[in-house]
Design a protein around this motif. Structure first.
Motif, PDB file in Angstrom:
ATOM      1  N   GLU A  82       0.832  -1.206   0.000  1.00 32.10           N
ATOM      2  CA  GLU A  82       0.000   0.000   0.000  1.00 32.10           C
ATOM      3  C   GLU A  82       0.870   1.260   0.000  1.00 32.10           C
ATOM      4  N   ASN A  83       1.978   1.223   0.719  1.00 33.04           N
ATOM      5  CA  ASN A  83       2.903   2.347   0.746  1.00 33.04           C
ATOM      6  C   ASN A  83       3.370   2.692  -0.667  1.00 33.04           C
ATOM      7  N   ILE A  84       3.799   1.674  -1.423  1.00 31.49           N
ATOM      8  CA  ILE A  84       4.295   1.905  -2.773  1.00 31.49           C
ATOM      9  C   ILE A  84       3.161   2.271  -3.719  1.00 31.49           C
ATOM     10  N   ARG A  85       1.970   1.731  -3.501  1.00 32.52           N
ATOM     11  CA  ARG A  85       0.824   2.119  -4.339  1.00 32.52           C
ATOM     12  C   ARG A  85       0.565   3.620  -4.202  1.00 32.52           C
ATOM     13  N   ARG A  86       0.561   4.117  -2.978  1.00 31.88           N
ATOM     14  CA  ARG A  86       0.317   5.548  -2.760  1.00 31.88           C
ATOM     15  C   ARG A  86       1.414   6.389  -3.390  1.00 31.88           C
ATOM     16  N   ILE A  87       2.665   5.971  -3.200  1.00 28.88           N
ATOM     17  CA  ILE A  87       3.778   6.725  -3.767  1.00 28.88           C
ATOM     18  C   ILE A  87       3.714   6.718  -5.289  1.00 28.88           C
ATOM     19  N   SER A  88       3.304   5.602  -5.850  1.00 28.20           N
ATOM     20  CA  SER A  88       3.176   5.507  -7.307  1.00 28.20           C
ATOM     21  C   SER A  88       2.136   6.489  -7.826  1.00 28.20           C
ATOM     22  N   GLU A  89       1.014   6.580  -7.143  1.00 27.72           N
ATOM     23  CA  GLU A  89      -0.043   7.495  -7.573  1.00 27.72           C
ATOM     24  C   GLU A  89       0.404   8.949  -7.437  1.00 27.72           C
ATOM     25  N   VAL A  90       1.128   9.258  -6.363  1.00 27.05           N
ATOM     26  CA  VAL A  90       1.658  10.616  -6.196  1.00 27.05           C
ATOM     27  C   VAL A  90       2.684  10.912  -7.287  1.00 27.05           C
ATOM     28  N   SER A  91       3.519   9.930  -7.587  1.00 28.27           N
ATOM     29  CA  SER A  91       4.526  10.110  -8.645  1.00 28.27           C
ATOM     30  C   SER A  91       3.861  10.401  -9.980  1.00 28.27           C
ATOM     31  N   LYS A  92       2.781   9.701 -10.249  1.00 30.62           N
ATOM     32  CA  LYS A  92       2.047   9.937 -11.494  1.00 30.62           C
ATOM     33  C   LYS A  92       1.553  11.381 -11.562  1.00 30.62           C
ATOM     34  N   LEU A  93       1.060  11.904 -10.448  1.00 34.71           N
ATOM     35  CA  LEU A  93       0.582  13.292 -10.419  1.00 34.71           C
ATOM     36  C   LEU A  93       1.729  14.275 -10.670  1.00 34.71           C
ATOM     37  N   PHE A  94       2.892  13.997 -10.083  1.00 36.69           N
ATOM     38  CA  PHE A  94       4.056  14.868 -10.305  1.00 36.69           C
ATOM     39  C   PHE A  94       4.469  14.849 -11.772  1.00 36.69           C
ATOM     40  N   VAL A  95       4.441  13.668 -12.377  1.00 34.15           N
ATOM     41  CA  VAL A  95       4.772  13.571 -13.809  1.00 34.15           C
ATOM     42  C   VAL A  95       3.749  14.347 -14.626  1.00 34.15           C
ATOM     43  N   ASP A  96       2.485  14.247 -14.255  1.00 36.79           N
ATOM     44  CA  ASP A  96       1.446  14.986 -14.953  1.00 36.79           C
ATOM     45  C   ASP A  96       1.660  16.498 -14.823  1.00 36.79           C
ATOM     46  N   ALA A  97       2.286  16.904 -13.716  1.00 42.15           N
ATOM     47  CA  ALA A  97       2.600  18.320 -13.507  1.00 42.15           C
ATOM     48  C   ALA A  97       3.828  18.754 -14.301  1.00 42.15           C
ATOM     49  N   GLY A  98       4.490  17.794 -14.974  1.00 39.82           N
ATOM     50  CA  GLY A  98       5.651  18.119 -15.791  1.00 39.82           C
ATOM     51  C   GLY A  98       6.978  18.027 -15.068  1.00 39.82           C
ATOM     52  N   LEU A  99       6.961  17.490 -13.835  1.00 40.86           N
ATOM     53  CA  LEU A  99       8.168  17.459 -13.016  1.00 40.86           C
ATOM     54  C   LEU A  99       8.985  16.193 -13.232  1.00 40.86           C
ATOM     55  N   ILE A 100      10.222  16.259 -12.797  1.00 45.18           N
ATOM     56  CA  ILE A 100      11.064  15.076 -12.652  1.00 45.18           C
ATOM     57  C   ILE A 100      10.986  14.688 -11.186  1.00 45.18           C
ATOM     58  N   VAL A 101      10.368  13.564 -10.910  1.00 46.35           N
ATOM     59  CA  VAL A 101      10.214  13.120  -9.521  1.00 46.35           C
ATOM     60  C   VAL A 101      11.222  12.010  -9.247  1.00 46.35           C
ATOM     61  N   LEU A 102      11.954  12.169  -8.167  1.00 50.30           N
ATOM     62  CA  LEU A 102      12.903  11.156  -7.727  1.00 50.30           C
ATOM     63  C   LEU A 102      12.306  10.457  -6.513  1.00 50.30           C
ATOM     64  N   THR A 103      12.393   9.142  -6.471  1.00 48.15           N
ATOM     65  CA  THR A 103      11.897   8.417  -5.313  1.00 48.15           C
ATOM     66  C   THR A 103      13.009   7.556  -4.743  1.00 48.15           C
ATOM     67  N   ALA A 104      13.045   7.437  -3.423  1.00 45.83           N
ATOM     68  CA  ALA A 104      14.033   6.607  -2.736  1.00 45.83           C
ATOM     69  C   ALA A 104      13.285   5.693  -1.769  1.00 45.83           C
ATOM     70  N   PHE A 105      12.959   4.501  -2.250  1.00 45.13           N
ATOM     71  CA  PHE A 105      12.198   3.524  -1.474  1.00 45.13           C
ATOM     72  C   PHE A 105      12.810   2.147  -1.645  1.00 45.13           C
ATOM     73  N   ILE A 106      12.847   1.371  -0.580  1.00 46.35           N
ATOM     74  CA  ILE A 106      13.290  -0.012  -0.719  1.00 46.35           C
ATOM     75  C   ILE A 106      12.464  -0.690  -1.801  1.00 46.35           C
ATOM     76  N   SER A 107      11.146  -0.480  -1.767  1.00 44.88           N
ATOM     77  CA  SER A 107      10.207  -1.060  -2.745  1.00 44.88           C
ATOM     78  C   SER A 107      10.623  -2.481  -3.119  1.00 44.88           C
ATOM     79  N   PRO A 108      10.493  -3.419  -2.174  1.00 48.50           N
ATOM     80  CA  PRO A 108      11.103  -4.742  -2.343  1.00 48.50           C
ATOM     81  C   PRO A 108      10.442  -5.660  -3.364  1.00 48.50           C
ATOM     82  N   PHE A 109       9.211  -5.339  -3.786  1.00 47.84           N
ATOM     83  CA  PHE A 109       8.484  -6.283  -4.629  1.00 47.84           C
ATOM     84  C   PHE A 109       8.410  -5.801  -6.080  1.00 47.84           C
ATOM     85  N   LYS A 110       8.747  -6.699  -7.006  1.00 49.40           N
ATOM     86  CA  LYS A 110       8.747  -6.374  -8.436  1.00 49.40           C
ATOM     87  C   LYS A 110       7.380  -5.877  -8.893  1.00 49.40           C
TER      88      LYS A 110
END
Length: 199
Positions: A82-110
């Motif tokens: 769920e943590n990565i799902r939320r971050i993914s959705e936020v990242s999508k919004l940042f991309v939609d805003a035209g930004l370069i979003v950097l994320t630093a998460f273990i995100s252990p699951f493919k």
């Protein structure tokens, strides 16, 4: 439960027009690796480099988002998903805003990393595997988490009693052992540029 009776509203200002105004290609630069691998440090140095070049960025850091957006989540597998799902959705919004979003998460699951990749357009998701051996991560152990995990004080710790599914074909496979953080960040930047991954 999925939301019902909701329709996506198309606005006149688009992602392409926002990106054009910022004169950059929106991206998700997704750094994944074990705790202590150096993801947050490298993401911070890379963001500074991009900002110095006039790029418009935002850095989402694993610990920081758990103070707010994901503050209600623990570290069991279902919470990590769920943590990565939320971050993914936020990242999508940042991309939609035209930004370069950097994320630093273990995100252990493919599957969770693939979820974010599939949210954005082809070429907008750049998976960066910060491949630091676990023994070096444990030597660094900046937060003392490995020591606590080895003692049994922390459960479901990635690399100890919870699995890390390493990327099989990341856009960038960055091995980090003996270099300084600054040297590694410069090498990461060069890899991104040389492979045309910043647009």
């Amino acid at each position: 439960m999925a939301t019902t009776n909701v329709v996506w509203h198309e606005h006149k200002t688009t992602k392409s027009s926002r990106a054009a105004a910022l004169d950059q290609a929106p991206k998700v630069l997704w750094l994944t690796g074990l705790s202590g691998s150096g993801k947050s440090t490298l993401a911070g140095l890379l963001e500074q480099k991009l900002a110095a070049e006039g790029k418009h960025t935002y850095l989402l850091d694993g610990d920081n988002v758990r103070h707010g957006l994901c503050g209600d989540l623990g570290f069991a597998d279902k919470d990590r998903v769920e943590n990565i799902r939320r971050i993914s959705e936020v990242s999508k919004l940042f991309v939609d805003a035209g930004l370069i979003v950097l994320t630093a998460f273990i995100s252990p699951f493919k599957a969770d990393r693939s979820y974010c990749r599939n949210l954005v357009e082809q070429g907008e998701f750049v998976e960066i595997f910060v491949d630091t051996p676990i023994d070096i991560c444990e030597q660094r152990d900046p937060k003392g988490l490995y020591k606590k995990a080895r003692a049994g004080d922390i459960k479901d710790f990635t690399g100890i009693d919870s699995n890390y599914e390493a990327p099989e074909a990341p856009e960038v496979h960055l091995e980090w052992k003996d270099e300084s953080a600054e040297e590694t960040a410069e090498r990461l930047y060069a890899l991104l540029v040389d492979n045309g991954l910043l647009g």
